[in-house]
Write an enzyme that holds these catalytic residues in place. Sequence first.
Site, mmCIF file in Angstrom:
data_model
loop_
_atom_site.group_PDB
_atom_site.id
_atom_site.type_symbol
_atom_site.label_atom_id
_atom_site.label_comp_id
_atom_site.label_asym_id
_atom_site.label_seq_id
_atom_site.Cartn_x
_atom_site.Cartn_y
_atom_site.Cartn_z
ATOM 1 N N GLN A 21 -71.883 19.493 -29.207
ATOM 2 C CA GLN A 21 -71.642 19.107 -30.598
ATOM 3 C C GLN A 21 -72.580 18.000 -31.091
ATOM 4 O OE1 GLN A 21 -67.128 18.936 -29.799
ATOM 5 N NE2 GLN A 21 -67.238 19.532 -31.946
ATOM 6 N N ASN A 166 -61.927 20.564 -20.854
ATOM 7 C CA ASN A 166 -61.390 20.251 -22.167
ATOM 8 C C ASN A 166 -60.682 21.485 -22.735
ATOM 9 O OD1 ASN A 166 -61.243 18.508 -24.674
ATOM 10 N ND2 ASN A 166 -62.187 20.363 -25.497
ATOM 11 N N TYR A 294 -53.717 16.995 -32.839
ATOM 12 C CA TYR A 294 -54.182 17.053 -34.226
ATOM 13 C C TYR A 294 -53.072 17.367 -35.218
ATOM 14 C CZ TYR A 294 -58.915 16.809 -32.430
ATOM 15 O OH TYR A 294 -60.043 16.360 -31.814
ATOM 16 N N GLU A 352 -58.228 12.886 -27.549
ATOM 17 C CA GLU A 352 -58.749 13.204 -28.879
ATOM 18 C C GLU A 352 -57.624 13.095 -29.893
ATOM 19 O OE1 GLU A 352 -60.696 17.020 -29.408
ATOM 20 O OE2 GLU A 352 -61.804 16.792 -27.531
ATOM 21 N N TRP A 400 -61.308 11.091 -32.170
ATOM 22 C CA TRP A 400 -62.243 12.184 -32.410
ATOM 23 C C TRP A 400 -62.645 12.110 -33.869
ATOM 24 C CZ3 TRP A 400 -64.822 15.227 -29.153
ATOM 25 C CH2 TRP A 400 -65.674 16.169 -29.765
ATOM 26 N N GLU A 407 -69.059 21.146 -35.714
ATOM 27 C CA GLU A 407 -67.655 21.491 -35.535
ATOM 28 C C GLU A 407 -67.535 22.990 -35.203
ATOM 29 O OE1 GLU A 407 -64.989 19.947 -34.809
ATOM 30 O OE2 GLU A 407 -63.691 21.698 -35.026
ATOM 31 N N TRP A 408 -68.151 23.378 -34.083
ATOM 32 C CA TRP A 408 -68.052 24.721 -33.534
ATOM 33 C C TRP A 408 -68.299 25.797 -34.602
ATOM 34 C CZ3 TRP A 408 -68.985 23.801 -28.769
ATOM 35 C CH2 TRP A 408 -68.477 22.662 -28.151
HETATM 36 C C1 PNW Z 1 -60.903 20.205 -30.323
HETATM 37 N N1 PNW Z 1 -56.581 24.509 -32.438
HETATM 38 O O1 PNW Z 1 -60.888 21.576 -30.648
HETATM 39 C C2 PNW Z 1 -62.155 20.033 -29.489
HETATM 40 O O2 PNW Z 1 -61.919 19.449 -28.239
HETATM 41 C C3 PNW Z 1 -63.276 19.345 -30.191
HETATM 42 O O3 PNW Z 1 -64.482 19.702 -29.597
HETATM 43 C C4 PNW Z 1 -63.221 19.674 -31.678
HETATM 44 O O4 PNW Z 1 -64.346 19.233 -32.372
HETATM 45 C C5 PNW Z 1 -61.964 19.050 -32.217
HETATM 46 O O5 PNW Z 1 -60.817 19.482 -31.502
HETATM 47 C C6 PNW Z 1 -61.721 19.303 -33.697
HETATM 48 O O6 PNW Z 1 -61.557 20.663 -33.948
HETATM 49 C C7 PNW Z 1 -59.774 22.232 -31.104
HETATM 50 O O7 PNW Z 1 -56.810 25.613 -32.965
HETATM 51 C C8 PNW Z 1 -59.987 23.467 -31.694
HETATM 52 O O8 PNW Z 1 -55.419 24.098 -32.300
HETATM 53 C C9 PNW Z 1 -58.926 24.229 -32.123
HETATM 54 C C10 PNW Z 1 -57.641 23.744 -31.966
HETATM 55 C C11 PNW Z 1 -57.414 22.507 -31.375
HETATM 56 C C12 PNW Z 1 -58.487 21.761 -30.953
#
Ligand code: PNW
Length: 449
Positions: A21, A166, A294, A352, A400, A407-408
């Site tokens: 990233q 991760n 999150y 994160e 984070w 962002e992927w």
């Molecule tokens: C995480 N979901 O990804 C990753 O560890 C990070 O690399 C990323 O940038 C960050 O969160 C923000 O997206 C996630 O669908 C991707 O629940 C998807 C999910 C959770 C975390």
Amino acid sequence: MSSPLTFPEKFLWGSATAAYQIEGSPSADGAGPSIWQRFSHTPNNILNGDTGDIACDHYNRTDADVALMKQLSMQAYRFSIAWGRILPEGFGAVNKPGLDHYDRLVDRLLESNITPMATLYHWDLPQSLGDRGGWLNPDNAKWFGDYAELVFNRLDDRVKLWATLNEPWVVMDNGYMHGLHAPGHRSHHEAAIVSHNLLRASAEAVRRYRTVGKNKIGLVVNLEPKYPASQDPQDVAAAQRADAYMNRQYLDPVLLGKYPPEMQDIFGDAWPAYTPQELNDLREPLDFIGVNYYSRGVTRHAEGEWPLHAKTVRQPQSTYTETGWEVCPQAFTDVLNWVKDRYNNPPVYITENGSAFYDPPVAENDRIEDPLRQGYLKTHLRAIHQAIQEGCDIRGYFAWSLMDNLEWAYGFSKRFGLVHVNYENQKRTPKESAKLYKRIIESNGRCLF
Ligand code: PNW
């Protein structure tokens, strides 16, 4: 126990990133390509055709970025190591300049009094292992162990905190079930196999660590507590399945020695009956759990939704982030208590937590006002403090992210950073949230109350 309005004395305050990233220069100094390089260069996988070819150019800006962390009073930094920089083919010949790069990063961090936490796998599998089936290949666990051991031998004298994988859930669900992440497959048969191989790999790395490492190692999972949308038994059952799928699938085998019973309902015939020996091999004691939090999911039964027959329903009264995630700090306190109660209060690092919101352009005076991100930071830190008051053993917090990054599948369109990155000239500008976080760190959280 912490006094009511502060955090524990040794609480570690930091921020997090991941190699693909932020680093850029994916082929520098003899590195081998990763599945994310292949995936991002395949049309229509990433918004706007973005790639990690340059990203934040962190690979060439390591010293300046560490200096920035120091300026922001960060005490810790979670980064990931790109497997293909160390082993271009995934196994076999070692690429010394790759190891040297992370060696240098660790030295710079320690010179600045910043505690490193290194993640061994944040999704950038060497493409050469992808060509051999990636996480579908049972041998991947051994290759991961060999790679991990190599890195431990080089860095464990200075890196005191390690994470194996991760978010195995995201690898399985986004990578193999829904095709949103590399390698972009859509198969619940594959997903079932991948889940198990990921846990075998993590356990293998922990076993290697016990022979050559002296510090602490954990597994990082993303947790999203699931609440039924109503008391209708169908909704309650849907929330249970969603919870098994996302939250218990990885922690139960490692910490309790068994997969959740719902796995069979979810995956059907694709879910193998594992032998006691196979399950036992996953149960390798960890020194800590890394929790990425999150959002929560209010869940309703939904017939057609594959494979869970469940979906998350929008809460009209709630705020949502730019990634469509409901803001709910109370669920953070809830899920930390759930970890405490279900798994016998293991040491936890929040590895994160953060939010993407639209930021206004950088103003004349270099200010970036990001009130929503500041609000998210404050309310979620108070939620952690609450959990600590309720007895949860939380050792530290990694925001984070240190800076805006790739962002992927969203490319550069979503900004999670405390620090703004101008992708034209790579200028870094701390947002107001970064300045707030600095004050929080310097007061050990006291200024939150
Ligand atoms: C995480 N979901 O990804 C990753 O560890 C990070 O690399 C990323 O940038 C960050 O969160 C923000 O997206 C996630 O669908 C991707 O629940 C998807 C999910 C959770 C975390």
